[in-house]
Design a protein around this motif. Structure first.
Motif, PDB file in Angstrom:
ATOM      1  N   ALA A 159       0.522  -6.872 -26.330  1.00  0.00           N
ATOM      2  CA  ALA A 159       0.094  -6.726 -27.725  1.00  0.00           C
ATOM      3  C   ALA A 159      -0.768  -5.472 -27.892  1.00  0.00           C
ATOM      4  CB  ALA A 159      -0.694  -7.970 -28.163  1.00  0.00           C
ATOM      5  N   LEU A 160      -1.636  -5.213 -26.924  1.00  0.00           N
ATOM      6  CA  LEU A 160      -2.497  -4.024 -26.989  1.00  0.00           C
ATOM      7  C   LEU A 160      -1.667  -2.756 -26.876  1.00  0.00           C
ATOM      8  CD1 LEU A 160      -5.590  -5.047 -24.816  1.00  0.00           C
ATOM      9  CD2 LEU A 160      -5.648  -4.279 -27.194  1.00  0.00           C
ATOM     10  N   VAL A 161      -0.746  -2.720 -25.923  1.00  0.00           N
ATOM     11  CA  VAL A 161       0.056  -1.513 -25.702  1.00  0.00           C
ATOM     12  C   VAL A 161       0.910  -1.224 -26.936  1.00  0.00           C
ATOM     13  CG1 VAL A 161       1.970  -0.571 -24.342  1.00  0.00           C
ATOM     14  CG2 VAL A 161       0.038  -1.683 -23.188  1.00  0.00           C
ATOM     15  N   SER A 179     -10.119 -11.823 -24.801  1.00  0.00           N
ATOM     16  CA  SER A 179      -9.707 -11.586 -23.407  1.00  0.00           C
ATOM     17  C   SER A 179     -10.354 -10.358 -22.787  1.00  0.00           C
ATOM     18  CB  SER A 179      -8.179 -11.458 -23.295  1.00  0.00           C
ATOM     19  OG  SER A 179      -7.575 -12.667 -23.666  1.00  0.00           O
ATOM     20  N   GLY A 180     -11.432  -9.862 -23.368  1.00  0.00           N
ATOM     21  CA  GLY A 180     -12.132  -8.730 -22.761  1.00  0.00           C
ATOM     22  C   GLY A 180     -12.362  -7.559 -23.700  1.00  0.00           C
ATOM     23  N   VAL A 181     -11.685  -7.525 -24.845  1.00  0.00           N
ATOM     24  CA  VAL A 181     -12.023  -6.498 -25.830  1.00  0.00           C
ATOM     25  C   VAL A 181     -13.267  -6.972 -26.587  1.00  0.00           C
ATOM     26  CG1 VAL A 181      -9.634  -5.740 -26.085  1.00  0.00           C
ATOM     27  CG2 VAL A 181     -10.553  -7.423 -27.695  1.00  0.00           C
ATOM     28  N   PRO A 182     -14.120  -6.052 -27.037  1.00  0.00           N
ATOM     29  CA  PRO A 182     -15.351  -6.476 -27.718  1.00  0.00           C
ATOM     30  C   PRO A 182     -15.054  -7.021 -29.110  1.00  0.00           C
ATOM     31  CG  PRO A 182     -15.249  -4.083 -27.599  1.00  0.00           C
ATOM     32  CD  PRO A 182     -14.053  -4.592 -26.859  1.00  0.00           C
ATOM     33  N   MET A 210      -7.785  -6.747 -33.046  1.00  0.00           N
ATOM     34  CA  MET A 210      -7.152  -7.948 -33.608  1.00  0.00           C
ATOM     35  C   MET A 210      -5.823  -8.262 -32.927  1.00  0.00           C
ATOM     36  SD  MET A 210      -9.171  -9.378 -35.789  1.00  0.00           S
ATOM     37  CE  MET A 210     -10.479  -8.962 -34.675  1.00  0.00           C
ATOM     38  N   ALA A 211      -5.143  -7.231 -32.424  1.00  0.00           N
ATOM     39  CA  ALA A 211      -3.904  -7.480 -31.674  1.00  0.00           C
ATOM     40  C   ALA A 211      -4.233  -8.315 -30.437  1.00  0.00           C
ATOM     41  CB  ALA A 211      -3.263  -6.153 -31.283  1.00  0.00           C
ATOM     42  N   ALA A 212      -5.330  -7.962 -29.758  1.00  0.00           N
ATOM     43  CA  ALA A 212      -5.730  -8.709 -28.561  1.00  0.00           C
ATOM     44  C   ALA A 212      -6.174 -10.123 -28.928  1.00  0.00           C
ATOM     45  CB  ALA A 212      -6.858  -7.970 -27.836  1.00  0.00           C
ATOM     46  N   VAL A 213      -6.888 -10.262 -30.032  1.00  0.00           N
ATOM     47  CA  VAL A 213      -7.385 -11.581 -30.440  1.00  0.00           C
ATOM     48  C   VAL A 213      -6.216 -12.508 -30.800  1.00  0.00           C
ATOM     49  CG1 VAL A 213      -8.682 -12.794 -32.246  1.00  0.00           C
ATOM     50  CG2 VAL A 213      -9.663 -10.767 -31.156  1.00  0.00           C
ATOM     51  N   ALA A 214      -5.283 -12.007 -31.608  1.00  0.00           N
ATOM     52  CA  ALA A 214      -4.145 -12.848 -32.012  1.00  0.00           C
ATOM     53  C   ALA A 214      -3.342 -13.268 -30.780  1.00  0.00           C
ATOM     54  CB  ALA A 214      -3.264 -12.105 -33.020  1.00  0.00           C
TER      55      ALA A 214
END
Ligand SMILES: *Cc1c(COP(=O)(O)O)cnc(C)c1O
Length: 395
Positions: free
Chosen positions: A55-57, A248-251, A281-285
């Motif tokens: 999702a992050l990439v 998962s580790g992003v602030p 938000m990509a990481a959160v979702a």
């Protein structure tokens, strides 16, 4: 170390971690560690989980940052996932736990002052609690050490002992806006809140028109065996806060509230530049979706029960172990003396754990931790506690 250009705000362990995958970490010497601290309840899916990485990439190729003056579908999606899976009706995204609690305090005050037209402002919190390091949240925190040297502190905070209903009833007055608490006092020593007490707190709040704020920053995101720890109790908060395991580790931090509180924040009343940007938000979702798809809270509940059982089986009777307590995969081993040496020894043997106060060894494995990993960790802990009991008797 003397040539560091950083403020010496952290007493760092003598380890430099350079790589992580799942439950394992590696240092700059190539040594492997089993991670039972998860960056302090952050990497609940383990290190670099594939779904979040993808999702992050994919978002990195699209758009990293956009001002909150524009619509943001990723933010809407993450908020919808949280609202659909909690008692809350609206979400405000920020960048850390302290900021989430700061937003909760601001929302509570503004709700009384602007929506209900009452001048209530006071927040009651509990001794040993931890709510963050900004001026308001360190004032809310029930530990003197975080306040040392920072006077004067903001007004409007009171502390009472946990599980002391009489003290709490006495502290509530016409200025009380909210009661705020963690359902497991994590930094304070892994102390779970009793169900009966929380029920009485909720009743007291309802009786006096006081808001209940639950700090889920460490307990939330599946850590205790439910997505949010209040689900263990027959109680819902008016406001709750998230951070650590949310991305998962992003602030990231989030302040969530029920519908009646939504009108308290109007355009311009609260804001932050980086809150809820597309990349975060990509990481959160992806984190929330993974957690729900893989039923990770349930896994955490089972793994936590197994961990607790194994710890009790192997540590009970050791002279320095006073109590083993916790909820889900947030577990503390209370000892009768400082545990810093035990923790250093565990690190040497390849198990990363962290204290919670001077006398508690805190265990926070990721929610996908296996039985084999639990057995490995419990054996190491049992070995170290046994050896320290004989080699270094507590005087
Ligand atoms: C970590 C923590 C905070 C503070 O979060 P930060 O992201 O460090 O600001 C607040 N409350 C609880 C319960 C925490 O565990």
């Amino acid at each position: 170390m003397s040539e560091s250009a950083l403020f010496p705000t952290y007493a760092r362990f003598p380890i430099t971690l350079v790589k992580g995958k799942g439950s394992r970490l590696w240092d700059d010497q190539g040594k492997e560690y089993l991670d039972f601290m998860s960056g302090l309840a952050v990497t609940n899916l383990g290190h670099s989980p594939d779904a979040v990485k993808e999702a992050l990439v994919s978002q990195l190729d699209q758009l990293w940052h956009v001002s909150n003056l524009f619509h943001n579908p990723n933010q809407e999606k993450a908020a919808r996932l949280l609202v659909d899976n909690s008692c809350a009706d609206a979400v405000f995204f920020c960048n850390s736990g302290a900021e989430a609690n700061e937003a909760a305090i601001k929302l509570a005050r503004r709700y009384y002052q602007k929506v209900l037209g009452e001048q209530r402002f006071e927040i009651i919190t509990f001794n040993q609690s931890f709510h963050g390091r900004t001026l308001a949240t360190l004032t809310a925190t029930g530990q003197e050490k975080v306040k040392d040297g920072f006077l004067p502190l903001p007004e409007g905070f009171r502390h009472v002992p946990l599980h002391d209903m009489d003290a709490l009833e006495e502290a509530v007055n016409e200025n009380t806006a909210a009661i705020m608490l963690e359902l497991v006092q994590a930094e304070g020593g892994v102390i779970p809140v009793e169900a009966d007490f929380l029920r009485q707190v909720r009743e007291l709040c309802d009786r006096h028109g006081v808001l209940l704020i639950i700090d889920e920053i460490q307990t939330g995101m599946g850590r205790t065996g439910k997505l949010f720890s209040y689900e263990h109790y027959d109680v819902e908060p008016d406001i709750f806060t998230l951070a650590k395991g949310l991305g998962s580790g992003v602030p990231v931090g989030a302040m969530l509230a029920k519908a009646h509180l939504i009108p308290a924040f109007t355009p311009g009343s609260h804001a932050t530049t980086f809150g809820g940007t597309p990349i975060i938000m990509a990481a959160v979702a992806a984190t929330i979706e993974t957690m729900l798809e893989q039923k990770l809270p349930e896994r955490a509940e089972e793994a936590g029960a197994y961990l607790l059982r194994q710890l009790r089986a192997k540590l009970t009777g050791l002279p320095q172990v006073k109590q083993i307590r916790g909820s889900g995969l947030l577990i503390g081993i209370l000892c009768n003396a400082p545990v810093a040496e035990h923790i250093a020894e565990l690190h040497k043997r390849g198990l990363l754990v962290v204290p919670a106060g001077p006398e508690v060894i805190r265990l926070l494995p990721n929610l996908l931790v296996t039985k084999d990993e639990i057995d490995e960790a419990v054996d190491l802990i049992a070995d170290v506690l046994k050896e320290h009991a004989t080699v270094k008797p507590v005087n």
